[in-house]
Design a protein around this motif. Structure first.
Motif, short mmCIF file in Angstrom:
data_model
loop_
_atom_site.label_atom_id
_atom_site.label_comp_id
_atom_site.label_asym_id
_atom_site.label_seq_id
_atom_site.Cartn_x
_atom_site.Cartn_y
_atom_site.Cartn_z
N MET A 1 -1.10 -10.47 -17.12
CA MET A 1 -1.52 -9.42 -16.19
C MET A 1 -1.43 -9.96 -14.77
O MET A 1 -1.98 -11.01 -14.45
N THR A 2 -0.73 -9.25 -13.93
CA THR A 2 -0.52 -9.69 -12.55
C THR A 2 -1.32 -8.82 -11.58
O THR A 2 -1.65 -7.68 -11.87
N CYS A 3 -1.61 -9.41 -10.42
CA CYS A 3 -2.29 -8.67 -9.35
C CYS A 3 -1.28 -8.46 -8.23
O CYS A 3 -1.24 -9.23 -7.25
N ASP A 4 -0.47 -7.46 -8.40
CA ASP A 4 0.61 -7.22 -7.46
C ASP A 4 0.40 -5.99 -6.56
O ASP A 4 1.32 -5.54 -5.89
N LEU A 5 -0.81 -5.49 -6.55
CA LEU A 5 -1.11 -4.30 -5.74
C LEU A 5 -2.45 -4.47 -5.04
O LEU A 5 -3.46 -4.77 -5.67
N GLU A 6 -2.41 -4.29 -3.73
CA GLU A 6 -3.64 -4.30 -2.94
C GLU A 6 -4.05 -2.85 -2.66
O GLU A 6 -3.24 -2.06 -2.17
N VAL A 7 -5.31 -2.54 -3.00
CA VAL A 7 -5.82 -1.18 -2.80
C VAL A 7 -7.00 -1.24 -1.83
O VAL A 7 -8.03 -1.85 -2.12
N ASP A 8 -6.82 -0.61 -0.66
CA ASP A 8 -7.88 -0.51 0.34
C ASP A 8 -8.65 0.78 0.06
O ASP A 8 -8.12 1.89 0.20
N VAL A 9 -9.91 0.65 -0.34
CA VAL A 9 -10.74 1.80 -0.71
C VAL A 9 -11.62 2.21 0.45
O VAL A 9 -12.61 1.52 0.77
N ASN A 10 -11.24 3.30 1.08
CA ASN A 10 -12.04 3.91 2.17
C ASN A 10 -12.35 2.94 3.30
O ASN A 10 -13.31 3.14 4.06
N GLY A 11 -11.58 1.86 3.42
CA GLY A 11 -11.85 0.87 4.45
C GLY A 11 -13.06 0.02 4.15
O GLY A 11 -13.49 -0.77 4.99
N LEU A 32 1.63 6.91 -4.71
CA LEU A 32 1.45 6.04 -3.54
C LEU A 32 2.29 4.78 -3.66
O LEU A 32 2.89 4.32 -2.67
N THR A 33 2.33 4.18 -4.84
CA THR A 33 3.12 2.94 -5.00
C THR A 33 4.61 3.23 -4.89
O THR A 33 5.38 2.39 -4.40
N SER A 34 5.05 4.38 -5.34
CA SER A 34 6.47 4.73 -5.21
C SER A 34 6.87 4.82 -3.75
O SER A 34 7.93 4.34 -3.35
N LYS A 35 6.02 5.39 -2.92
CA LYS A 35 6.31 5.48 -1.48
C LYS A 35 6.30 4.10 -0.84
O LYS A 35 7.12 3.80 0.04
N SER A 36 5.37 3.24 -1.30
CA SER A 36 5.27 1.89 -0.73
C SER A 36 6.48 1.06 -1.09
O SER A 36 6.98 0.27 -0.28
N LEU A 37 6.97 1.21 -2.32
CA LEU A 37 8.16 0.46 -2.75
C LEU A 37 9.37 0.81 -1.91
O LEU A 37 10.24 -0.02 -1.64
N ALA A 38 9.45 2.05 -1.50
CA ALA A 38 10.60 2.49 -0.71
C ALA A 38 10.60 1.94 0.70
O ALA A 38 11.65 1.85 1.35
N THR A 39 9.42 1.57 1.19
CA THR A 39 9.32 1.11 2.58
C THR A 39 8.95 -0.35 2.71
O THR A 39 9.05 -0.92 3.80
N SER A 40 8.49 -1.00 1.61
CA SER A 40 8.01 -2.38 1.69
C SER A 40 9.15 -3.37 1.48
O SER A 40 10.00 -3.19 0.61
N ALA A 41 9.14 -4.45 2.28
CA ALA A 41 10.16 -5.50 2.14
C ALA A 41 9.64 -6.70 1.37
O ALA A 41 10.38 -7.64 1.10
N THR A 42 8.35 -6.68 1.03
CA THR A 42 7.74 -7.80 0.31
C THR A 42 7.46 -7.40 -1.13
O THR A 42 7.49 -6.24 -1.49
N VAL A 47 -1.66 -0.19 -0.72
CA VAL A 47 -1.91 1.24 -0.52
C VAL A 47 -3.34 1.43 -0.04
O VAL A 47 -4.20 0.58 -0.27
N THR A 48 -3.57 2.56 0.62
CA THR A 48 -4.91 2.86 1.14
C THR A 48 -5.37 4.20 0.59
O THR A 48 -4.62 5.19 0.61
N LEU A 49 -6.58 4.20 0.09
CA LEU A 49 -7.20 5.43 -0.42
C LEU A 49 -8.24 5.90 0.60
O LEU A 49 -9.15 5.16 0.95
N HIS A 50 -8.09 7.13 1.04
CA HIS A 50 -9.04 7.70 1.99
C HIS A 50 -9.88 8.77 1.30
O HIS A 50 -9.37 9.60 0.57
N GLY A 51 -11.18 8.73 1.55
CA GLY A 51 -12.08 9.75 1.01
C GLY A 51 -12.28 9.68 -0.49
O GLY A 51 -12.55 10.71 -1.13
#
Length: 554
Positions: A1-11, A32-42, A47-51
């Protein structure tokens, strides 16, 4: 199991999670991860969750569910949180299905479990509302309340012991105070909820045909013990919600005394115009049940009057619109109350004549059988409003006293009530409803215009003439002659009491004397004005810087 995703919860907090595991359960994370993959170079995504409802705590519950392959322990204490996050994170599979299935057991929850879930729901609005969770919990709560008719709900639920613990031992002191009335056992339980939640519950109770009197009593209990003890903004919200809810109930659901209590609490909060109008309308509908102390409401800052007479006028308009005119008893009760109020506000020297007249005439004539109290209120009002310069005082004025008064009080006299205003006020009196004693007093009262005195005398003459005509008719064939002596005696006593001819001649003589004195004083005023003008011109033309008064005023 890998930790390959950072999730910012409501700041609030950042979680390192396995993208594949969480995305397999959450449609929102997949997007959200699909959008991040398209723009991330690393390699690592962020991803950030609001509300997110429930914040970091709720997200942690979700990750545990995902890591345990869709297994979790549900209870009334966390089901609301899980249900809301399942909706927010678009977990249309296992978690949402499990929460819906668990909610089917609400009818078997204990009262403390329902309250625990409800408190959690109020922190998760609007998700709890849009998902349907809140409605299910409120329906269960209201059903439990309306099903219980006794002061103790211990026998109404499958969890009777839990009910008994919650309501009988949860707050012994408050239970004694709030459960004095039948059906009030739940009052103290609900005061911990916020105004929005109270609004949802009460509206559901109204739909379920709950007793409006009990609802009204609870809202006043909540006003005293719940939502208005917090910050100013919360107080304003609570007061507005309570007024809106009370307005939706039957008119007799809350007492007039309680409504005035609500008025005292809400007045400093500067509620909306709509909210104020609703409260004033409710009070006006029960105006005949008010007391004099209720009506003596101090004027708001910036107003010259001692009391808020405009508010009383609005109450009266609401009273008449609500049907107060249709009941003779209610109308007379309102008239009696207003007579007492007039006597209290009449000494207010800053009360404008037209406003005082509006108070007198706010109720229709049939509200009063006698106008003696109105006469006394007007007499008191004129006593305050008319300056020291009255015909009665003029009789004893010496030239020196008048000149001194003129020099010191010229501006004050001009600011007082005019004869036209006095006539309008006195015109509100129904002379037919005055006692003979009050008519005689008016005839001798120098504060009242002379035409008022004449009208009072004419009214008494009319009464005497009517009495004589009635007596003459009673002596026609068919009338019992044994009553003649009694009728004659009444007429004689009445005529002696009035002594109309003597009173009229005396009044005429007094009025002529006062008119002559007024004319003389007016001449004297004009002469003094001319002399004062000359003195001012002389002082301006002189070279000396000293100031002096005219000789007449020195």
């Amino acid at each position: 199991m890998t930790c390959d995703l950072e999730v910012d919860v409501n700041g609030e907090e950042i979680f390192l999670v396995d993208k594949e595991v969480l995305s397999s359960f959450s449609g929102k994370l997949r997007e959200l991860t699909s959008k991040s993959l398209a723009t991330s170079a690393t390699r690592n995504l962020r991803v950030t969750l609001h509300g997110l409802p429930g914040g970091a705590e709720a997200f942690e519950l979700m990750t545990r569910f995902c890591y345990s392959n869709g297994r979790t322990r549900m209870s009334p204490s966390n089901i609301c949180l899980l249900h809301c996050i399942a909706h927010f994170m678009e977990m249309t599979g296992d978690l949402l299905s499990l929460t819906k299935k668990s909610l089917q057991g609400i009818p078997y929850w204990s009262w403390p479990e329902i309250m625990s879930c409800l408190k959690q729901c109020q922190d998760l609005i609007p998700v709890a509302s849009s998902s349907g969770m809140l409605d299910k919990v409120i329906c269960s709560l209201v059903g439990r309340i309306t099903a219980v008719s006794d002061a103790s709900p211990s026998g109404s639920s499958p969890e009777s012991s839990a009910f008994r613990f919650s309501c009988d031992t949860g707050s012994t002191t408050s239970a004694k105070n709030s459960s004095n009335h039948r059906g009030a056992w739940w009052f103290d339980e609900l005061v911990v909820l916020n105004p929005d939640m109270i609004e949802e519950i009460i509206r559901k109770m109204a739909v379920e045909k709950a007793n409006h009197v009990v609802i009204g009593r609870f809202l006043m209990h909540y006003l005293k013990n719940g939502g208005v003890r917090s910050a100013a903004a919360d107080k304003k919200k609570a007061a507005a919600v309570i007024i809106d809810l009370l307005y939706s109930l039957d008119g007799s659901s809350v007492s007039c005394k309680s409504l005035f209590g609500l008025l005292r609490v809400s007045s400093p909060l500067k509620l909306s115009k709509c909210c104020q109008t609703k409260l004033e309308s409710m009070i006006g509908n029960q105006f005949d049940q008010a007391t004099l102390d209720n009506l003596l409401i101090p004027a708001r800052s910036g107003m010259n009057n001692l009391y808020d007479v405009n508010l009383i006028l609005r109450f009266l308009r609401s009273f008449l619109r609500s049907g107060g005119r249709d009941s003779a008893n209610r109308l007379k009760q309102a008239g009696s109350l207003m007579d007492s109020y007039l006597a209290e506000v009449a000494p207010d020297s800053s009360l404008k004549p037209l406003k005082f007249l509006a108070l007198i005439t706010a109720l229709p004539d049939e509200a009063r059988d006698c106008h003696d109290t109105i006469y006394r209120a007007i007499d008191l009002y004129l006593e305050v409003q008319v300056a020291n310069l009255t015909p009665k005082n003029m009789q004893c004025f010496t030239l020196h006293f008048f000149i001194s008064f003129f020099c010191s009080s010229w501006n004050q006299v001009h600011a007082q009530i005019s004869d036209e205003e006095k006539m309008k006020i006195c015109g509100a009196i129904n002379y037919e409803k005055l006692s003979s004693e009050s008519c005689k007093r008016i005839a001798r009262n120098t504060k009242f215009p002379s035409r008022t005195a004449v009208r009072a005398l004419i009214s008494q003459q009319t009464k005497l003439r009517s009495l004589l005509e009635e007596t003459d008719q009673s002596r026609k064939p068919g009338h019992d002659p044994d009553r003649d002596d009694d009728d004659d005696e009444q007429i004689i006593l009445y005529a002696k009491k009035l002594d109309l001819t003597r009173e009229h001649e005396k009044l005429k003589s007094e009025l002529q004397g006062m008119q002559w004195k007024v004319m003389e004083l007016e001449k004297m005023c004009r002469k003094m004005q001319r002399q004062m003008s000359k003195a001012i011109k002389t002082r301006r033309a002189g070279s000396s810087g000293s100031r002096s008064l005219p000789r007449l005023c020195s």
